[in-house]
Design a protein around this motif. Structure first.
Motif, short mmCIF file in Angstrom:
data_model
loop_
_atom_site.label_atom_id
_atom_site.label_comp_id
_atom_site.label_asym_id
_atom_site.label_seq_id
_atom_site.Cartn_x
_atom_site.Cartn_y
_atom_site.Cartn_z
N LYS A 1 0.83 -1.20 0.00
CA LYS A 1 0.00 0.00 0.00
C LYS A 1 0.87 1.26 0.00
O LYS A 1 0.46 2.29 -0.51
N ALA B 1 -6.97 9.44 -0.54
CA ALA B 1 -6.97 9.99 0.82
C ALA B 1 -5.56 10.46 1.18
O ALA B 1 -4.58 9.79 0.83
N VAL C 1 -8.00 5.82 8.92
CA VAL C 1 -7.96 4.41 8.57
C VAL C 1 -6.51 3.97 8.71
O VAL C 1 -5.60 4.64 8.21
N VAL D 1 -7.00 -3.71 7.07
CA VAL D 1 -7.49 -2.34 6.98
C VAL D 1 -8.45 -2.10 8.13
O VAL D 1 -9.43 -2.81 8.28
N GLU E 1 -4.32 6.96 7.11
CA GLU E 1 -4.87 7.87 6.13
C GLU E 1 -6.22 8.42 6.55
O GLU E 1 -6.87 7.89 7.45
N GLU E 2 -6.58 9.49 5.90
CA GLU E 2 -7.84 10.17 6.14
C GLU E 2 -8.99 9.23 5.78
O GLU E 2 -8.93 8.51 4.79
N LEU F 1 -12.45 8.49 4.21
CA LEU F 1 -13.27 9.10 3.17
C LEU F 1 -14.72 8.68 3.33
O LEU F 1 -14.99 7.55 3.76
N GLU G 1 -19.01 3.47 -2.30
CA GLU G 1 -17.85 2.75 -2.86
C GLU G 1 -18.23 2.10 -4.18
O GLU G 1 -19.34 1.62 -4.34
N LYS H 1 -18.97 -5.15 1.14
CA LYS H 1 -17.92 -5.70 2.01
C LYS H 1 -18.40 -6.06 3.41
O LYS H 1 -18.02 -7.11 3.93
N ASN I 1 -16.04 -6.33 8.34
CA ASN I 1 -15.68 -6.42 6.93
C ASN I 1 -15.42 -7.88 6.53
O ASN I 1 -14.91 -8.67 7.30
N MET J 1 -13.82 5.58 -3.76
CA MET J 1 -14.86 6.19 -2.94
C MET J 1 -15.34 7.41 -3.71
O MET J 1 -14.53 8.25 -4.11
N LEU K 1 -9.35 4.25 -3.10
CA LEU K 1 -9.14 3.61 -1.79
C LEU K 1 -7.96 2.66 -1.88
O LEU K 1 -7.17 2.53 -0.95
N GLU K 2 -7.91 1.93 -2.98
CA GLU K 2 -6.84 0.94 -3.15
C GLU K 2 -6.83 0.50 -4.61
O GLU K 2 -7.78 0.72 -5.35
P1 AMP Z 1 -8.98 -1.64 1.04
O1 AMP Z 1 -8.58 -3.08 1.17
O2 AMP Z 1 -7.88 -0.65 1.14
O3 AMP Z 1 -9.96 -1.38 -0.07
O4 AMP Z 1 -9.91 -1.41 2.31
C1 AMP Z 1 -10.99 -2.27 2.62
C2 AMP Z 1 -12.21 -1.45 2.92
O5 AMP Z 1 -11.92 -0.51 3.96
C3 AMP Z 1 -12.67 -0.59 1.75
O6 AMP Z 1 -13.49 -1.31 0.89
C4 AMP Z 1 -13.40 0.52 2.47
O7 AMP Z 1 -14.71 0.12 2.82
C5 AMP Z 1 -12.60 0.71 3.72
N1 AMP Z 1 -11.61 1.80 3.54
C6 AMP Z 1 -10.34 1.69 3.13
N2 AMP Z 1 -9.74 2.90 3.06
C7 AMP Z 1 -10.66 3.80 3.47
C8 AMP Z 1 -10.66 5.23 3.62
N3 AMP Z 1 -9.59 5.97 3.39
N4 AMP Z 1 -11.81 5.81 4.04
C9 AMP Z 1 -12.91 5.08 4.31
N5 AMP Z 1 -12.98 3.74 4.19
C10 AMP Z 1 -11.87 3.09 3.77
#
Ligand code: AMP
Ligand code: GLY
Length: 432
Positions: A103, A118, A147, A159, A191-192, A194, A198, A220, A230, A279, A288-289
C-alpha cells in the motif's frame, strides 16, 4: 488450446466457466480448484504458491495459456517465473503487482501521478505512528476519522477504519507490535477516512491500451445495510448506476490513464486486470486501493454479462495488441451475485457441511451457481471455506436479477448457511 486457471475461489470458477465457452479452447484445468470447477473443468491438486509445480504441470501438459486469479501468486512473481520458462501467462509481473502488494508503493505512485486519494502518512515504526496519533489528537475524546492499514497483503483484513483515538492506537498496536498480519505489517499507513459510496472500476490493460469494464459495486460488510465486520465481499452487481458515463470518463482520465502511465515510467509496465477501489466523495472519485486482478465477487456478475470471447481478450493483453481488439460486447441485462457463507464467517466456522439443492438452483433460467469454498467428499459437495457459493443471475432490471438470484438461493441448503438479503439495493436510490 489448453488453459490453466490458478486459484480456488468463486472468481476462478467464473474464469474457468467463461474460458471453457471459447470455441478455441479444448481443455481447461484449475489448480487447485473446488467442487464447482471440478464440474466445469478439470482440477489439478497443485497449490497456488507452488510455482515449480505449476510450471511443471504447464510444460508436461502443453498448456498454451495460464490465467492467474488471486493476488498472492502474482505478487510472488508467478507470471515472471512462467514467462522465464517460455510459458504464456496472464497477469502483472511481480514488480507491477506491488501496486496491490504494498500500500505504501501504491500511495507513493498515486501521489507522484497526482491521482486523487486519501491524504496519508507511511510509518516503519509503530512508536512513531503512535506518537503521530497522540500529537494530532491530543484530546482522547475528540472524534478521530482515520484508517490504519498494514502495508502488505492481509486477505482484506489489514485495513482498520477508526472512529476514536483509542481504536487507532489499538490498530497500530495490532499491526506494528503484535504483528497480527505478519510481515505485511512491517510498514503501515495512516490515512484520512473518506465518506461516500464505494464502487469498483476494473480495466484490462496491456500497458498501453486500457479497456474499462462496466462498473460494479461490492458489499464488504457482513450484514444488511452495510453493518457488521468487513468480509472479502458478500455480493456484487453490475453495472452500477452510481457511476454514470460522465463519472466513468472522469475515472478513466483522472485515475486509470495516469496510473498506467506512472507504472510505465516506474519501469513496471502493467499488464492484466487493474482494479480501482474507489470512494465517490463530494469532492470527486478518490482511490481507496488498487488490486491487480479481478475482484471476487465482482468477477462473477461481470463475466456473466461478457459476450466477447474472454480468451481473445486475454491473449490480446498478453501479446500487447489490445488496441486491435473490437470493442467488448456485453449483455445489456444487469447481473448480481449473492454470496452464501458459512455460519461464523468472517470469524471462525466449520467446514464439511453437505450442500443440497445446487442442481435445482442451477436449473433456474439465467442463473449460475459459482463455487468458492466447496470441495467434493466422495460425490457429495461439502462446504470448505467461509464464502461458500456465489449465486449469480441476470435479469431485465436490477430488481429482476435480484429476484432471480434469491429464488436460486432459496433452493440451496446446508446447516448454518446465510447470506445478505439486500445485495444490489444500493442501486435503488439511483434508478429513476
Ligand atoms: P482496502 O482493502 O484498502 O480497499 O480497504 C478495505 C475497505 O476498507 C474498503 O473497501 C473501504 O470500505 C474501507 N476503507 C479503506 N480505506 C478507506 C478510507 N480511506 N476511508 C474510508 N474507508 C476506507
Ligand atoms: N471484492 C474485493 C476484492 O476482490 O478485493
Amino acid at each position: 488450446m489448453k488453459v490453466l486457471v490458478v486459484g480456488n475461489g468463486g472468481r476462478e470458477h467464473a474464469l474457468a466457466w467463461k474460458i471453457s465457452q471459447s470455441p478455441r479452447v479444448t481443455e481447461v484445468f484449475v489448480a487447485p480448484g473446488n467442487a464447482g470447477t471440478a464440474r466445469d473443468a478439470t482440477n489439478v491438486p497443485i497449490e497456488v504458491s507452488d510455482q515449480a509445480g505449476l510450471i511443471k504441470f504447464a510444460k508436461d501438459n502443453g498448456i498454451d495459456l495460464t490465467v492467474v486469479g488471486p493476488e498472492a501468486p502474482l505478487v510472488d512473481g508467478l507470471v515472471d517465473a512462467m514467462e522465464a520458462e517460455g510459458l504464456r501467462a496472464f497477469g502483472p509481473s511481480g514488480q507491477a503487482a506491488e501496486l496491490e502488494g504494498s500500500k505504501v508503493f501504491c500511495k507513493n505512485l498515486l501521489h507522484t501521478a497526482n491521482v486523487p486519494t486519501a491524504t496519508y502518512r507511511a510509518f516503519r515504526d509503530g512508536d512513531e505512528a503512535n506518537r503521530y496519533i497522540r500529537d494530532r489528537y491530543s484530546d482522547p475524546q475528540e472524534p478521530v476519522q482515520v484508517v490504519v492499514k498494514a502495508d502488505g497483503l492481509a486477505a482484506g483484513k489489514g485495513v482498520i477504519v477508526c472512529d476514536t483515538r483509542e481504536q487507532a492506537l489499538v490498530a497500530i498496536d495490532r499491526i506494528a507490535s503484535r504483528r497480527e498480519f505478519g510481515a505485511a505489517g512491517k510498514e503501515l499507513i495512516i490515512e484520512e477516512k473518506l465518506i461516500g459510496q464505494e464502487a469498483s472500476v476494473l480495466a484490462i490493460t496491456d500497458g498501453e491500451t486500457i479497456l474499462t469494464l462496466p462498473a460494479a459495486q461490492d458489499h464488504k460488510p457482513a450484514h444488511d445495510g452495510d453493518t457488521g465486520p468487513n468480509t472479502g465481499g458478500m455480493g456484487a452487481y453490475c453495472p452500477t448506476p452510481v457511476i454514470d458515463e460522465e463519472m466513468m470518463q472522469r475515472i478513466e482520465a483522472d485515475v486509470l490513464v495516469p496510473v498506467v502511465h506512472a507504472m510505465k515510467r516506474a519501469r513496471r509496465p502493467f499488464k492484466g486486470v487493474l482494479y480501482a477501489g474507489l470512494m465517490l466523495t463530494p469532492a470527486g472519485p478518490k482511490v481507496l486501493e488498487f488490486n491487480v486482478r479481478f475482484g471476487d465477487p465482482e468477477c462473477q456478475p461481470l463475466l456473466m454479462r461478457l459476450q466477447t470471447d474472454l480468451v481473445d481478450v486475454i491473449e490480446a493483453t498478453v501479446d500487447g495488441r489490445l488496441s486491435e481488439l473490437e470493442p467488448l460486447q456485453w449483455d445489456e441485462r444487469p447481473s448480481i451475485c449473492v454470496v452464501m457463507a458459512s455460519e461464523g464467517y468472517p470469524g471462525s466456522y466449520e467446514k464439511g457441511r453437505e450442500i443440497t439443492g445446487l442442481d435445482r438452483a442451477d436449473a433456474i433460467e439465467d442463473v449460475k451457481v459459482f463455487h468458492a469454498g466447496t470441495t467434493l467428499d466422495d460425490d457429495k459437495v461439502v462446504s470448505n471455506g467461509g464464502r461458500v457459493l456465489g449465486v449469480t443471475a441476470m435479469g431485465n432490471s436490477i430488481s429482476n436479477a435480484k429476484l432471480q438470484a434469491y429464488t436460486a438461493v432459496k433452493e440451496i441448503r446446508w446447516p448454518g448457511a446465510w447470506c445478505r438479503k439486500d445485495i444490489s439495493d444500493k442501486a435503488r436510490s439511483y434508478v429513476s
